[in-house]
Design a protein around this motif. Structure first.
Motif, PDB file in Angstrom:
ATOM      1  N   VAL A   1       0.814  -1.219   0.000  1.00 48.52           N
ATOM      2  CA  VAL A   1       0.000   0.000   0.000  1.00 48.52           C
ATOM      3  C   VAL A   1       0.846   1.266   0.000  1.00 48.52           C
ATOM      4  CG1 VAL A   1      -2.028  -1.051   1.053  1.00 48.52           C
ATOM      5  CG2 VAL A   1      -0.225  -0.111   2.528  1.00 48.52           C
ATOM      6  N   GLY A   2       2.178   1.126   0.132  1.00 43.93           N
ATOM      7  CA  GLY A   2       3.027   2.308   0.116  1.00 43.93           C
ATOM      8  C   GLY A   2       4.487   1.956  -0.031  1.00 43.93           C
ATOM      9  N   ILE A   3       5.273   2.960  -0.463  1.00 46.43           N
ATOM     10  CA  ILE A   3       6.725   2.851  -0.546  1.00 46.43           C
ATOM     11  C   ILE A   3       7.301   3.798   0.504  1.00 46.43           C
ATOM     12  CG2 ILE A   3       8.782   3.217  -1.963  1.00 46.43           C
ATOM     13  CD1 ILE A   3       7.134   0.817  -2.832  1.00 46.43           C
ATOM     14  N   ASN A   4       7.962   3.242   1.506  1.00 39.90           N
ATOM     15  CA  ASN A   4       8.501   4.034   2.604  1.00 39.90           C
ATOM     16  C   ASN A   4       9.559   5.002   2.096  1.00 39.90           C
ATOM     17  OD1 ASN A   4       6.909   2.592   4.518  1.00 39.90           O
ATOM     18  ND2 ASN A   4       8.399   0.932   4.443  1.00 39.90           N
ATOM     19  N   THR A   5       9.456   6.278   2.500  1.00 41.09           N
ATOM     20  CA  THR A   5      10.263   7.312   1.850  1.00 41.09           C
ATOM     21  C   THR A   5      10.946   8.276   2.801  1.00 41.09           C
ATOM     22  OG1 THR A   5       8.901   7.224  -0.144  1.00 41.09           O
ATOM     23  CG2 THR A   5      10.159   9.229   0.191  1.00 41.09           C
ATOM     24  N   ALA A   6      10.296   8.675   3.873  1.00 36.48           N
ATOM     25  CA  ALA A   6      10.855   9.737   4.715  1.00 36.48           C
ATOM     26  C   ALA A   6      10.397   9.592   6.154  1.00 36.48           C
ATOM     27  CB  ALA A   6      10.440  11.113   4.180  1.00 36.48           C
ATOM     28  N   ILE A   7      11.148  10.240   7.052  1.00 36.19           N
ATOM     29  CA  ILE A   7      10.751  10.302   8.454  1.00 36.19           C
ATOM     30  C   ILE A   7      10.885  11.738   8.946  1.00 36.19           C
ATOM     31  CG2 ILE A   7      11.329   7.934   9.068  1.00 36.19           C
ATOM     32  CD1 ILE A   7      13.978   8.989  10.239  1.00 36.19           C
ATOM     33  N   ALA A   8      10.130  12.059   9.983  1.00 39.07           N
ATOM     34  CA  ALA A   8      10.304  13.321  10.679  1.00 39.07           C
ATOM     35  C   ALA A   8      11.123  13.064  11.935  1.00 39.07           C
ATOM     36  CB  ALA A   8       8.949  13.914  11.066  1.00 39.07           C
ATOM     37  N   THR A   9      12.004  14.010  12.277  1.00 37.47           N
ATOM     38  CA  THR A   9      12.777  13.920  13.510  1.00 37.47           C
ATOM     39  C   THR A   9      12.517  15.168  14.343  1.00 37.47           C
ATOM     40  OG1 THR A   9      14.738  14.982  12.570  1.00 37.47           O
ATOM     41  CG2 THR A   9      14.565  12.587  12.342  1.00 37.47           C
TER      42      THR A   9
END
Length: 232
Positions: free
Chosen positions: A193-201
């Motif tokens: 259902v998705g392609i993991n791309t970014a995170i918030a820190t």
């Protein structure tokens, strides 16, 4: 993203030297069953180029060796990167770049001579609801075969990463870290259902997971991938 958080792409400039599998505990055996079916379609991707070495993840989307990943996984290594794909069984194969879509942060690479590979099943990301269970698969910090579980925290998020504007992103609290880029976000029934791309820190210098991650919806990823693979 507004506020104190800073959004980062999920690449790892210094991958771990020992690929050790790790999983999060689950309260139901069905999650383990879903992971067992989905994990063979998730790969580790290492790239070496003029700007150095980087590592990320990818998802097999065609049995003849077509693999979907993030564009920034390839771009971080510079021009004409040498791409190595490691499958879940430990097999390593070289790959070539089929096409890139920097504006969508997606790319497709191909392992030559491959056939009958296990492929991910695309799900309908437009059917996701806030609170749905999701599982992230990839290679954070070089730890291949890592599995983390969470929920869809929000939908239709907009964010900017390195001057690239993203819309309609899936927000998840499934822990993501550097190296998860290009990996799979799967639903409770095992569909991509998705392609993991970014995170918030938090912006304090740490780049680890704080439970705020973002994935490109599978409907977008499928459309872009099909365009990149046209004629191949």
């Amino acid at each position: 993203m507004a506020g104190a958080a800073t959004v980062h792409e999920l690449t790892a400039a210094k991958p771990a030297s020992s690929p050790v599998a790790a999983t999060t505990a689950s309260s139901t055996s069905s999650v383990a069953d879903v992971v067992a079916r989905a994990q063979p379609a998730v790969v580790d991707i290492t790239v070496k180029g003029s700007s150095g070495e980087d590592e990320g993840s990818g998802v097999v989307i065609r049995s003849d060796g077509m693999i979907l990943t993030n564009n920034h996984v390839l771009a971080a290594a510079g021009q004409d990167p040498a791409v190595t794909v490691t499958f879940s069984d430990g097999t390593r194969r070289s790959a070539t770049v089929v096409g890139t879509a920097p504006g969508s942060d997606l790319a497709v690479v191909r392992v030559s001579g491959a056939s009958r590979l296990t492929v991910a099943t695309f799900g309908d990301s437009s059917a996701l609801r806030t609170g749905d269970t999701v599982v992230a698969l990839g290679s954070p910090l070089g730890l291949t075969g890592t599995v983390t579980e969470g929920i869809v925290s929000a939908l239709h998020r907009q964010l900017t990463v390195d001057q690239t504007r993203y819309t309609n992103m899936i927000q998840t609290d499934a822990p993501l870290n550097e190296g998860n880029s290009g990996g799979a976000l799967i639903s409770a029934n095992g569909q991509l259902v998705g392609i993991n791309t970014a995170i918030a820190t938090s912006g304090s210098g740490s780049t680890g997971s704080i439970g705020v991650g973002f994935a490109i919806p599978s409907n977008t990823a499928k459309s872009v991938a099909e365009a990149l693979m046209a004629g191949h």
